[in-house]
Design an enzyme around this catalytic site. Structure first.
Site, PDB file in Angstrom:
ATOM      1  N   PRO A  46      15.323 -42.118  -9.699  1.00  0.00           N
ATOM      2  CA  PRO A  46      16.418 -41.140  -9.732  1.00  0.00           C
ATOM      3  C   PRO A  46      16.759 -40.716 -11.163  1.00  0.00           C
ATOM      4  O   PRO A  46      17.409 -39.707 -11.376  1.00  0.00           O
ATOM      5  CB  PRO A  46      17.597 -41.882  -9.104  1.00  0.00           C
ATOM      6  CG  PRO A  46      17.023 -43.086  -8.446  1.00  0.00           C
ATOM      7  CD  PRO A  46      15.734 -43.401  -9.126  1.00  0.00           C
TER       8      PRO A  46
ATOM      9  N   GLU B 150      16.288 -52.796  -7.801  1.00  0.00           N
ATOM     10  CA  GLU B 150      17.060 -52.126  -8.865  1.00  0.00           C
ATOM     11  C   GLU B 150      16.202 -51.192  -9.714  1.00  0.00           C
ATOM     12  O   GLU B 150      16.718 -50.410 -10.484  1.00  0.00           O
ATOM     13  CB  GLU B 150      17.674 -53.167  -9.802  1.00  0.00           C
ATOM     14  CG  GLU B 150      18.745 -54.023  -9.175  1.00  0.00           C
ATOM     15  CD  GLU B 150      20.009 -53.237  -8.876  1.00  0.00           C
ATOM     16  OE1 GLU B 150      20.629 -52.757  -9.832  1.00  0.00           O
ATOM     17  OE2 GLU B 150      20.340 -53.096  -7.691  1.00  0.00           O
TER      18      GLU B 150
ATOM     19  N   ASP C 193       3.511 -19.216  -0.829  1.00  0.00           N
ATOM     20  CA  ASP C 193       4.532 -20.251  -0.658  1.00  0.00           C
ATOM     21  C   ASP C 193       5.838 -19.920  -1.343  1.00  0.00           C
ATOM     22  O   ASP C 193       5.867 -19.146  -2.284  1.00  0.00           O
ATOM     23  CB  ASP C 193       4.046 -21.558  -1.299  1.00  0.00           C
ATOM     24  CG  ASP C 193       2.964 -22.204  -0.473  1.00  0.00           C
ATOM     25  OD1 ASP C 193       2.815 -21.815   0.689  1.00  0.00           O
ATOM     26  OD2 ASP C 193       2.285 -23.076  -1.011  1.00  0.00           O
TER      27      ASP C 193
HETATM   28  N1  ADE Z   1      13.542 -43.765  -6.153  1.00  0.00           N
HETATM   29  C1  ADE Z   1      14.748 -43.936  -5.590  1.00  0.00           C
HETATM   30  N2  ADE Z   1      15.387 -42.786  -5.471  1.00  0.00           N
HETATM   31  C2  ADE Z   1      14.564 -41.829  -5.978  1.00  0.00           C
HETATM   32  C3  ADE Z   1      14.651 -40.433  -6.150  1.00  0.00           C
HETATM   33  N3  ADE Z   1      15.733 -39.753  -5.806  1.00  0.00           N
HETATM   34  N4  ADE Z   1      13.619 -39.809  -6.724  1.00  0.00           N
HETATM   35  C4  ADE Z   1      12.526 -40.483  -7.111  1.00  0.00           C
HETATM   36  N5  ADE Z   1      12.382 -41.803  -6.986  1.00  0.00           N
HETATM   37  C5  ADE Z   1      13.397 -42.473  -6.419  1.00  0.00           C
END
Ligand code: ADE
Length: 384
Positions: free
Chosen positions: A85, A112, A165
């Site tokens: 994330p 984590e 696309d």
């Molecule tokens: N791992 C956990 N959440 C993620 C996300 N939103 N994008 C990429 N990898 C992740």
């Protein structure tokens, strides 16, 4: 294209690599895939791959050593991606970049996350698939692989091109329908059943624009307008703006490169017009440049040719009270008129004026016209 996944949960990928379009790409050898079980590189008799987070509140972190050993066990020099994330957002451009690497390894985190020392020393690109948190990197890995595999020639079916696309030229896709033509009281738009290819193309283009403006106006900054406009685009260049005839050649070529229909040059003086005309002939620019005795005559020519009154966008490098280029881009898509970009010249001839390309800093002198034109052409007609 080769993709390797390093994961503590290889079973996630079995069905993925055997099913549907990705499955077929693997079967046909278009996509070479490998799944490495991180536990094969774990420590001790329990194949330990994770441990408590230092300074944390009990969360588990994947250890650097098993990850490094798994990576070092691979042949070649793959490009290393870590889905997280905290990564940069995954976009179609990133997908294209990964495709161009040819050999990619995706390291799936869990719990984590993974030890930052592995990330900083071994990972080339940390990628997020969106602003939400998943339990691990396996689903993002599948998202990435799916998107990249579609770019491998032969993976998406014949008669269907990736050029159509969403995002290919920066806009959203048009709606799609299939049989029956009437379903529970809802009919397919008549135009799609008309057999009129031109009308269908127009409808699709307008729908793509409508959806993009309504749902994702932010995409407009990176989308090229040609192909989405109802009419053509032109550039008007008053001769007073250029300091040498060679500038005309270079600006005309930029127009051709970006798909602008014509460079229109108003020249009042007949002798000057004749000398510019001979330059055009000498440089073989006849298809790109057209001369007129006045701005008004040029406007009339465009109106007659396009059967609509042109929308005039002025930019002169000094007017800071104008609209931003993005607002003008939106307007152009709404007005359904041919567009003439007017480099310099008289603002009162224009429907809108655009703020200077480099911002509103009056302490700086304006960008040379040739450079300003290139920037403007790229903002409106270049994509991504
Ligand atoms: N791992 C956990 N959440 C993620 C996300 N939103 N994008 C990429 N990898 C992740």
């Amino acid at each position: 294209m080769k993709v390797t996944v390093i994961t503590a949960f290889p079973e996630f990928f079995r069905a993925f690599f055997e099913t549907s379009i990705v499955g077929r790409a693997v079967e046909r050898g278009l996509l070479e895939v490998d799944v490495v079980d991180l536990r094969d590189y774990g420590e001790g008799s329990y194949s330990k791959i994770d441990d408590y987070s230092f300074g944390g509140k009990g969360g588990m972190v994947l250890m650097a050593e098993p990850l490094a050993l798994a990576l070092e066990g691979l042949k070649g020099d793959p490009y290393v991606v870590y889905p997280s994330p905290q990564g940069v957002p995954l976009t179609q451009e990133t997908v294209e970049t990964l495709f161009s690497k040819g050999d990619v390894v995706i390291v799936c985190g869990h719990y984590e996350g993974i030890d930052e020392r592995f990330v900083s020393s071994r990972v080339d690109l940390e990628l997020s698939i969106g602003d939400y948190v998943l339990t691990g990197g396996e689903l993002p890995a599948m998202v990435i692989i799916d998107a990249v595999s579609r770019l491998v020639p032969g993976v998406v079916g014949k008669g269907r091109s990736v050029e159509e696309d969403s995002f290919f030229k920066g806009m959203l896709d048009t709606p799609h329908f299939t049989r029956p033509s009437s379903w529970r009281g809802q009919d397919v738009p008549d135009v799609l059943l008309s057999g009129n290819d031109g009308a269908i193309e127009d409808w699709r283009r307008r729908e793509a624009v409508r959806r993009t403006l309504e749902r994702r106006p932010d995409l407009l900054s990176r989308s090229g307008l040609l192909g989405y406009m109802d009419k053509n685009a032109f550039l008007m260049l008053p001769l007073s703006e250029v300091s040498s005839p060679w500038e005309i050649r270079s600006i005309a070529r930029s127009c051709g490169f970006y798909g602008v229909s014509k460079l229109l040059i108003p020249v009042e003086d007949r002798d000057t017009r004749d000398s510019v005309r001979s330059l055009i002939l000498r440089e073989d620019l006849g298809a790109l440049v057209k001369l007129f005795p006045s701005v008004a005559r040029a406007l009339r020519w465009v109106s007659d040719k396009e059967k609509a009154v042109p929308y005039m966008v002025g930019f002169n490098g000094f007017n800071s009270s104008g609209l931003s280029w993005l607002e003008i881009k939106r307007e152009i898509l709404k007005v359904s008129r041919p567009v003439i970009f007017m480099a310099g010249g008289d603002e009162k001839d224009c429907d809108v004026t655009m703020r200077p390309v480099a911002g509103d800093d009056r302490s700086r002198s304006a960008l040379p016209v040739q450079n300003a034109i290139s920037v403007v052409l790229d903002r409106f007609f270049g994509w991504r």
